[in-house]
Design an enzyme around this catalytic site. Structure first.
Site, mmCIF file in Angstrom:
data_model
loop_
_atom_site.group_PDB
_atom_site.id
_atom_site.type_symbol
_atom_site.label_atom_id
_atom_site.label_comp_id
_atom_site.label_asym_id
_atom_site.label_seq_id
_atom_site.Cartn_x
_atom_site.Cartn_y
_atom_site.Cartn_z
ATOM 1 N N SER A 166 0.828 -1.200 0.000
ATOM 2 C CA SER A 166 0.000 0.000 0.000
ATOM 3 C C SER A 166 0.868 1.258 0.000
ATOM 4 C CB SER A 166 -0.964 -0.042 1.188
ATOM 5 O OG SER A 166 -2.004 0.896 1.043
ATOM 6 N N ASP A 263 -9.501 -4.604 -5.443
ATOM 7 C CA ASP A 263 -8.790 -3.518 -4.777
ATOM 8 C C ASP A 263 -8.961 -2.232 -5.584
ATOM 9 O OD1 ASP A 263 -6.855 -1.745 -3.701
ATOM 10 O OD2 ASP A 263 -5.528 -3.407 -3.183
ATOM 11 N N HIS A 293 -8.108 -5.051 -0.812
ATOM 12 C CA HIS A 293 -6.877 -4.367 -0.444
ATOM 13 C C HIS A 293 -6.387 -4.881 0.913
ATOM 14 C CE1 HIS A 293 -3.980 -1.091 -0.546
ATOM 15 N NE2 HIS A 293 -4.262 -0.837 0.709
#
Length: 301
Positions: A166, A263, A293
């Site tokens: 991320s 995601d 995610h």
């Protein structure tokens, strides 16, 4: 939309449980950011799953920084101190503002055990208290330290990679693009990375399809993270903030990206891999069907 674009039942159940925790009355002690960080860590802990690699040896260390030491933790894949291994410098996610070493303990034990690499997890300074470029600077300092001391970490200086998930994937991608690192890194591993925080959400269909809250990460959360990280003082299309906009990507280290099919960041990951391939970089991407995610941190699944 292909079947891979639909959230699987396990992911859906997980999202419902996370929502229940978020909507519950977390005790707020101090400021909102402190409470948010506490909630995020509670979620990671609750859904981390079993500790399958409890025998992986870990060691906490402090990396010298210009203002203060940078906390880090190394995961040794072998108990045999004579065994050397590739080294991976890992930058955690959390929108540049949340999470820390403990939140990634079980994931990194698993990655170290299964990859045969020694992994050094870096607790870079967090926004908004320490906005860009503080966290990025810490990421670079940590990489330099690991390369310089590779033998101490049972590794070799010419077999070092960066990895992040991320926002940490954003840091890893930016670090890999730096001229000072291009010849030092063997690879870059980006897990559902934040690659483009400049373009409107509408540019990426996955942001619109999966960013409404039903699939964990939201468009609003992305916006808030970017605001905290940049303080509204920097150009969001700077390659040091949005690595997609690097003017030249030739000669970058090989890149592997893993991203969930559900995601919101999926499509910018695709765009990045395509731009790397166009520049002649060895790049590959895997889309995990039904996954959301951050799914690798949720070992409960």
């Amino acid at each position: 939309m292909s079947a891979a674009g639909y959230m699987d039942p396990a992911s859906g159940n997980l999202v419902d449980k996370i929502k229940s925790m978020l909507y519950a009355a977390f005790p707020i002690e101090g400021d909102v950011m402190t409470a948010t960080r506490k909630a995020a860590s509670s979620i990671f802990k609750a859904f981390a799953g079993p500790d399958l690699y409890a025998d992986i040896k870990t060691q906490d260390l402090n990396i010298p920084g210009p203002e203060a030491d940078i906390p880090a933790r190394i995961y040794y894949h072998s108990k045999d101190e004579s065994v050397t291994a590739p080294l991976i410098v890992f930058y955690h996610g959390g929108g540049w503002a949340l999470n820390g070493l403990d939140d990634y303990e079980r994931l990194l034990k698993s990655l170290s055990a299964q990859s045969g690499a020694n992994i050094i997890s870096v607790a870079y300074r967090l926004a908004p208290e320490h906005p860009f470029p503080n966290g990025l600077n810490d990421a670079q300092i940590a990489l330099d330290y690991v390369i310089k001391n590779a033998d101490v970490f049972r590794g070799v200086s010419n077999c070092v990679a960066v990895m992040g998930d991320s926002a940490g994937g954003n840091l890893a991608a930016v670090i890999a693009q730096s001229d000072v690192n291009k010849d030092k890194l063997a690879a870059q591993f980006l897990l559902y990375p934040m690659i483009d925080v400049f373009n409107d959400h509408a540019v990426y269909p996955s942001r619109l399809a999966y960013g409404d809250g039903a699939h964990f990460l939201t468009r609003a959360a992305i916006d808030n993270s970017v605001k905290d990280y940049t303080g509204g003082q920097h150009a969001l299309n700077s390659p040091r903030i949005s690595p997609l906009f690097a003017p030249s990507k030739e000669h970058l280290p090989p890149c592997y990206i893993m991203v969930g099919a559900c995601d919101p960041l999926r499509d910018e990951s695709t765009a990045y891999v395509e731009s790397l391939k166009a520049a002649g970089v060895d790049a590959a991407i895997d889309y995990i069907p039904g996954a959301i995610h951050g799914f690798l941190s949720f070992g409960i699944m």
